[in-house]
Design a protein around this motif. Structure first.
Motif, PDB file in Angstrom:
ATOM      1  N   GLY A  95      -3.959  -5.866  -0.204  1.00  0.00           N
ATOM      2  CA  GLY A  95      -3.389  -5.512  -1.495  1.00  0.00           C
ATOM      3  C   GLY A  95      -4.228  -6.025  -2.648  1.00  0.00           C
ATOM      4  N   VAL A  99      -6.408  -3.854  -5.497  1.00  0.00           N
ATOM      5  CA  VAL A  99      -6.335  -4.032  -6.954  1.00  0.00           C
ATOM      6  C   VAL A  99      -7.732  -4.233  -7.520  1.00  0.00           C
ATOM      7  CG1 VAL A  99      -5.450  -5.494  -8.809  1.00  0.00           C
ATOM      8  CG2 VAL A  99      -3.987  -4.937  -6.863  1.00  0.00           C
ATOM      9  N   GLU A 107      -6.092  -8.477 -11.091  1.00  0.00           N
ATOM     10  CA  GLU A 107      -6.046  -9.115  -9.773  1.00  0.00           C
ATOM     11  C   GLU A 107      -5.181 -10.379  -9.785  1.00  0.00           C
ATOM     12  OE1 GLU A 107      -9.122 -10.238  -6.144  1.00  0.00           O
ATOM     13  OE2 GLU A 107      -9.907  -9.863  -8.171  1.00  0.00           O
ATOM     14  N   ALA A 110      -1.566  -9.456  -9.843  1.00  0.00           N
ATOM     15  CA  ALA A 110      -1.128  -8.992  -8.526  1.00  0.00           C
ATOM     16  C   ALA A 110      -0.912 -10.164  -7.577  1.00  0.00           C
ATOM     17  CB  ALA A 110      -2.150  -8.020  -7.945  1.00  0.00           C
ATOM     18  N   LEU A 135       3.089  -3.890  -5.410  1.00  0.00           N
ATOM     19  CA  LEU A 135       2.063  -3.418  -6.342  1.00  0.00           C
ATOM     20  C   LEU A 135       2.589  -2.282  -7.210  1.00  0.00           C
ATOM     21  CD1 LEU A 135      -1.083  -3.462  -4.021  1.00  0.00           C
ATOM     22  CD2 LEU A 135      -0.378  -5.181  -5.694  1.00  0.00           C
ATOM     23  N   LEU A 140       0.981  -0.686 -10.517  1.00  0.00           N
ATOM     24  CA  LEU A 140      -0.330  -0.494  -9.896  1.00  0.00           C
ATOM     25  C   LEU A 140      -0.233   0.568  -8.796  1.00  0.00           C
ATOM     26  CD1 LEU A 140      -1.384  -4.254  -9.656  1.00  0.00           C
ATOM     27  CD2 LEU A 140      -2.437  -2.522 -11.124  1.00  0.00           C
ATOM     28  N   ALA A 143      -3.462   1.222  -6.539  1.00  0.00           N
ATOM     29  CA  ALA A 143      -3.675   0.193  -5.519  1.00  0.00           C
ATOM     30  C   ALA A 143      -2.651   0.327  -4.405  1.00  0.00           C
ATOM     31  CB  ALA A 143      -3.598  -1.190  -6.149  1.00  0.00           C
ATOM     32  N   ALA A 144      -1.411   0.611  -4.760  1.00  0.00           N
ATOM     33  CA  ALA A 144      -0.360   0.793  -3.755  1.00  0.00           C
ATOM     34  C   ALA A 144      -0.697   1.942  -2.815  1.00  0.00           C
ATOM     35  CB  ALA A 144       0.981   1.034  -4.445  1.00  0.00           C
TER      36      ALA A 144
END
Length: 210
Positions: A95, A99, A107, A110, A135, A140, A143-144
């Motif tokens: 994860g 990010v 970052e 997260a 996320l 986000l 990223a997810a």
């Protein structure tokens, strides 16, 4: 001054280093970067059983006494009490790398969200779908989605990150996290992570002297 923070999302001490890192990140003279080590991924992962859960909680209580940071009863019952699940930081580390690939300036945000999800809200960050949901909940979605699909680019970036961080750990004789590297390239110097739990002014003076 560049400071590289060696971290693992399943490290209780790393969770409690958050307040010091917040203050450090706000300093204009510091560039803070994150190096997830995968310390509790791969060969460092293990299944959760009653004995290990008791050991983890005992350690968490000690950390809480020393730092004042909370470990909730929800975490104790829902995460440590969930026997049979894996104590594996690979999903959370994936994860963080996702990010970095999509929105690198977020970052730290997260990392904090993932840590809070585990230690306060009692969510299982050893699950890829759970990490993806976390996320997504902080805005986000890209990223997810990368976590959900686990494409080759993300997998390779994850491996490069782990290899680079572990190479630095070997170079400096680091066996655990958190740890801090100050400087760039061959000019880097090691500062032990216990400095994160003292006075910030002393910590900064150590950074400047490194």
């Amino acid at each position: 001054m560049r400071v590289t923070y060696l971290v693992d999302p399943l490290c209780g001490w790393c969770n409690d280093a958050g307040p010091a890192l917040e203050k450090l990140a706000r300093r204009d003279d510091v560039t803070l970067e994150f190096a997830p080590t995968g310390l509790f991924a791969g060969e460092g992962a293990r299944s959760m059983d009653a004995q290990f859960a008791a050991y983890a909680w005992q350690n968490d209580e000690r950390i809480a006494r020393l730092t004042g940071q909370p470990f909730s009863e929800v975490y104790r019952s829902r995460v440590l009490g969930k026997t049979g699940c894996m104590f594996d930081s690979a999903p959370a580390t994936l994860g963080l790398v996702a990010v970095r690939v999509t929105e690198p300036t977020r970052e730290f945000e997260a990392l904090k969200a993932i840590q809070r999800a585990r230690y306060v809200d009692g969510r299982d960050i050893g699950s890829l779908p759970e990490v993806g949901d976390i996320l997504r909940s902080i805005g986000l979605p890209a990223a997810a989605e990368r976590v959900r699909t686990l494409d080759d680019e993300l997998t390779q970036a994850y491996r490069r990150q782990i290899e680079a961080a572990r190479s630095e750990m070997q170079r400096f004789g680091i066996s655990g996290v958190p740890a801090l590297l100050v400087g760039d390239g061959t000019e880097r110097h090691l500062l032990r992570g216990n400095l994160l739990f003292g006075r910030l002014d002393l910590f900064v003076s150590q950074l400047q002297a490194a």
